[in-house]
Motif scaffolding. Sequence first.
Motif, short mmCIF file in Angstrom:
data_model
loop_
_atom_site.label_atom_id
_atom_site.label_comp_id
_atom_site.label_asym_id
_atom_site.label_seq_id
_atom_site.Cartn_x
_atom_site.Cartn_y
_atom_site.Cartn_z
N TRP A 13 -24.75 36.05 -6.62
CA TRP A 13 -26.16 36.28 -6.83
C TRP A 13 -26.49 36.84 -8.18
CZ3 TRP A 13 -28.44 36.97 -1.46
CH2 TRP A 13 -29.87 37.46 -1.46
N PRO A 14 -26.60 35.93 -9.17
CA PRO A 14 -26.85 36.47 -10.60
C PRO A 14 -28.04 36.89 -10.94
CG PRO A 14 -26.85 33.76 -10.27
CD PRO A 14 -26.46 34.48 -8.94
N ALA A 15 -28.04 37.93 -11.75
CA ALA A 15 -29.38 38.60 -12.21
C ALA A 15 -30.16 37.66 -12.98
CB ALA A 15 -29.03 39.67 -12.92
N ARG A 16 -31.45 37.54 -12.72
CA ARG A 16 -32.34 36.49 -13.38
C ARG A 16 -33.57 37.30 -13.73
NH1 ARG A 16 -31.44 31.25 -13.65
NH2 ARG A 16 -32.97 31.28 -15.60
N ASP A 17 -34.28 37.03 -14.98
CA ASP A 17 -35.48 37.44 -15.29
C ASP A 17 -36.47 36.22 -15.21
OD1 ASP A 17 -36.45 36.48 -18.45
OD2 ASP A 17 -34.32 36.45 -18.09
N ALA A 18 -38.13 36.59 -15.18
CA ALA A 18 -38.93 35.79 -14.68
C ALA A 18 -39.18 34.69 -15.70
CB ALA A 18 -40.38 36.46 -14.34
N ALA A 19 -39.25 35.31 -17.05
CA ALA A 19 -39.46 34.26 -18.06
C ALA A 19 -38.31 33.32 -18.43
CB ALA A 19 -39.93 35.03 -19.55
N GLY A 20 -37.13 33.72 -18.15
CA GLY A 20 -35.69 33.31 -18.24
C GLY A 20 -35.84 31.89 -17.20
N LEU A 21 -36.24 32.33 -15.93
CA LEU A 21 -36.32 31.31 -14.94
C LEU A 21 -37.10 30.12 -15.14
CD1 LEU A 21 -35.49 30.43 -12.07
CD2 LEU A 21 -37.05 31.78 -11.14
N VAL A 22 -38.53 30.43 -15.66
CA VAL A 22 -39.30 29.26 -15.80
C VAL A 22 -38.78 28.47 -17.05
CG1 VAL A 22 -41.88 28.72 -16.66
CG2 VAL A 22 -41.03 30.64 -14.95
N HIS A 23 -38.39 29.27 -18.17
CA HIS A 23 -37.87 28.40 -19.27
C HIS A 23 -36.73 27.36 -18.90
CE1 HIS A 23 -34.98 27.88 -22.82
NE2 HIS A 23 -36.17 28.03 -23.63
N ALA A 24 -35.79 28.05 -18.03
CA ALA A 24 -34.97 26.99 -17.62
C ALA A 24 -35.33 25.90 -16.79
CB ALA A 24 -33.91 27.98 -16.77
N LEU A 25 -36.38 26.35 -15.95
CA LEU A 25 -36.93 24.95 -14.88
C LEU A 25 -37.48 24.00 -16.00
CD1 LEU A 25 -37.45 24.29 -11.97
CD2 LEU A 25 -39.66 25.46 -12.37
N LEU A 26 -38.19 24.41 -16.84
CA LEU A 26 -38.85 23.37 -17.87
C LEU A 26 -38.09 22.81 -18.65
CD1 LEU A 26 -42.36 25.26 -18.21
CD2 LEU A 26 -41.56 23.95 -16.31
N THR A 27 -36.79 23.28 -19.05
CA THR A 27 -36.07 22.68 -19.99
C THR A 27 -34.89 22.19 -19.33
OG1 THR A 27 -34.90 24.84 -20.39
CG2 THR A 27 -36.76 24.42 -21.89
N ASP A 28 -34.33 22.08 -18.19
CA ASP A 28 -33.23 21.98 -17.63
C ASP A 28 -33.49 20.63 -16.52
OD1 ASP A 28 -30.89 21.01 -16.23
OD2 ASP A 28 -30.32 23.36 -16.04
N PRO A 29 -33.38 19.46 -16.90
CA PRO A 29 -33.77 18.35 -15.94
C PRO A 29 -33.12 18.48 -14.73
CG PRO A 29 -33.58 17.45 -18.25
CD PRO A 29 -32.98 18.93 -18.15
N ALA A 30 -31.88 18.68 -14.82
CA ALA A 30 -31.09 18.88 -13.48
C ALA A 30 -31.59 19.86 -12.54
CB ALA A 30 -29.56 19.04 -13.81
N LEU A 31 -32.04 21.31 -13.08
CA LEU A 31 -32.29 22.38 -12.23
C LEU A 31 -33.56 21.99 -11.72
CD1 LEU A 31 -32.56 25.00 -11.25
CD2 LEU A 31 -33.21 25.91 -13.58
N LEU A 32 -34.73 21.30 -12.55
CA LEU A 32 -36.02 20.87 -12.02
C LEU A 32 -35.97 19.79 -11.06
CD1 LEU A 32 -38.97 20.92 -11.99
CD2 LEU A 32 -38.89 19.32 -14.23
N ARG A 33 -34.79 19.15 -11.00
CA ARG A 33 -34.70 17.69 -10.19
C ARG A 33 -34.29 18.33 -8.87
NH1 ARG A 33 -32.56 14.71 -13.23
NH2 ARG A 33 -30.31 15.41 -13.00
N ARG A 34 -33.45 19.42 -8.71
CA ARG A 34 -32.81 20.01 -7.51
C ARG A 34 -33.99 20.87 -6.88
NH1 ARG A 34 -28.49 21.35 -10.74
NH2 ARG A 34 -29.06 23.53 -11.01
N ALA A 35 -34.71 21.57 -7.76
CA ALA A 35 -35.80 22.40 -7.24
C ALA A 35 -37.04 21.61 -6.73
CB ALA A 35 -36.38 23.51 -8.27
N ALA A 36 -37.38 20.47 -7.32
CA ALA A 36 -38.40 19.91 -7.01
C ALA A 36 -38.26 18.51 -5.98
CB ALA A 36 -39.23 19.39 -8.29
N ARG A 37 -37.07 18.61 -5.56
CA ARG A 37 -36.95 17.32 -4.63
C ARG A 37 -37.52 17.32 -3.52
NH1 ARG A 37 -31.87 18.38 -4.15
NH2 ARG A 37 -31.11 16.90 -5.66
N GLY A 38 -38.28 16.16 -3.18
CA GLY A 38 -39.38 16.03 -2.11
C GLY A 38 -40.79 16.62 -2.53
#
Length: 689
Positions: A384-409
Amino acid sequence: MSPHAPSETTVPDPVLTAERAHLARAADCLTEMRAAASAVTDAGVDAWASERLGAARAERLRALAADPHVPPFFGRTDSPVETFHIGRRHVRDAAGDPVVIDWRAPMSRPFYQASAAEPQGLERRRRFGFDGGELTGYEDELLGAGDEHESHFLREEIERPRSGPMRDIVATIQPEQDDIVRAPLAESICVQGAPGTGKTAVGLHRAAYLLYTHGGQLSRTGVLVVGPNRAFLRYIEQVLPTLGEVDVEQTTVAGLTARVPVRAVDPPPVAVLKGDARMAEVLRRALWGEIAKPVDDVQVTLTGRRYRAPVERLKRYVDDLRRRGRTDDDQQLLHYAAGRERLAMLVAEDARRQKEAAGGSPTDAETRKAARTPEVRAFCDTVWPARDAAGLVHALLTDPALLRRAARGLLDDDEQAALRWDPAPRSVRTAPWSESDAVLVDEAAGLLERTEGYGHVVLDEAQDLSPMQCRAVARRLAAGSLTVLGDLAQATSPWAPTDWRETLAGLGRPGTVVRPLTRGYRVPGEVLEYANRLLPVIAPDLPPATAVRSEPGSLTVRPVSSLAGPLADVVAGLAAVPGSIGVVCADPAVGDVVALLAAAGLPAVALTDDGDAAARMAVVPATLAKGLEFDAVVVVDPAAIVAAEPRGLHRLYVVLTRAVSTLVVLHRGDLPAPLIDDREDDGAAVGLA
């Protein structure tokens, strides 16, 4: 009954003399109340008590601060039993007897609601006229005798020049406005208010009423006012202090969500996508999707001994917490960060139960210490890794694989590509954050931890909020109530709804009743009728606004071949009479318009989001005009305003309804089609000068 005013040829009016004496007495009592508040001494019990006493004394003094131009009372009610003078705040004498009754008190309501048909126990309603704080006259309505008439003083107050910031309307609140102002705290309300109906003032006065009626509760939970921009907030910032309420927070949605430095502007299609409610689920998936299944046992140190928490029990702990982290209505029961802390405690409690089974009795403190041991923390970091809000959005908008998994469907390939930063910034600190990104970061922060809520929120110009912005406001509501203010006809954002149900659902209050205000008190009928020509195109389902007053000559529509001479002439003529002047034009034209007026010796100030909306003569970008009022408005090139943005006709409707007394439209070339009246000959437009 006509107004009573002093005359040099008549004997002094005994009623006017008595009322002036009461005015002087009220002013003296208010001075005594301030002196008594200043004289409150510190009993020296402890530091905390001293601090609270000092804060309470300062707040009381601010609430009692006197404005020499604001008289202690503005009206009076007479019943067979008692007489009350009605004012902005309660004033009492040394014996504690009321000299002036606060306008929010229950006994003041008949002043606003009584009529000849329903006098509500009143025999008389009296209104007063003032000039610079001096009582100059009065007028009576003998309601018990069936006498009810249009008040001269009421109309005079409504039409008073608007130089400076927005004023309160306590002396002019109308029955339909009063119903909204005095609605119960538990009731959320949506006000669909046409231009000039006073919806902003009604919302602010409702906040003041709720603070008066539920002061103890709201002093703990707070009241928040959310406006469309900072210029608007500066325009309204003195209304609540004038009413004695000095501790209300006022901000914008951008201010609420300012968790990252905004330094970029998204293209409209990207802003619309980031404002889509689907992004909330994308973010939730991106965050909660990082939780992993435990793959091994964990050794937990408790009071010097080690206990093994088996992997099967660890899997159950994680699964149970994940289920608590979301519900079918997408409202968080357990925030991500709290879930991480709870997981550590569950692992430590597993060891505690083992020790207790062996005859031990570890304390709560020892169990909490076990939850902080390196082995348990390492387990949580992995699962259950620690996350911060800005880091999460940064990762989502820069990591195609993460975005693809989260946005599926949820998002198609083109939408995912539009969201990604290109090129990808190296870090959160250097990311090109936009206002839409800041709202996403705020959403992520709300997933991580509970957002502080308010007891009541007043949300103005709500028709322009994106679904994600609505969620940002909803997070601040907690269990509180909401006053939504707006006008669908003035909706200018690309995500503007056609029905209030969309916005209210996004705010988490889908059952909120929509209350219409259609009687315009501030805008002359001639101006409203001209602006209403746009309604069949921009908001065909809304009833047109109606005006309570007509001002012949208030509208001038003038074709010009060049702006240079006519604009300066018009503004110079308007500047010769008291009142504020707003010269409204398309945003790119502001610099040229300021230069033209400066060349003619006219000291116009260009209004900016950080500027002063109370300047006497302001050049206003069309995008900042919403919510503002000026005595006189000059609209420059309406066709250019329409052409500047996709919802340009809606913007023009806003611009045309900012005038309180005079509207002048200067147009080069053709007017927008809805403003052309086929009954008018070419070159013979309304009020042509």
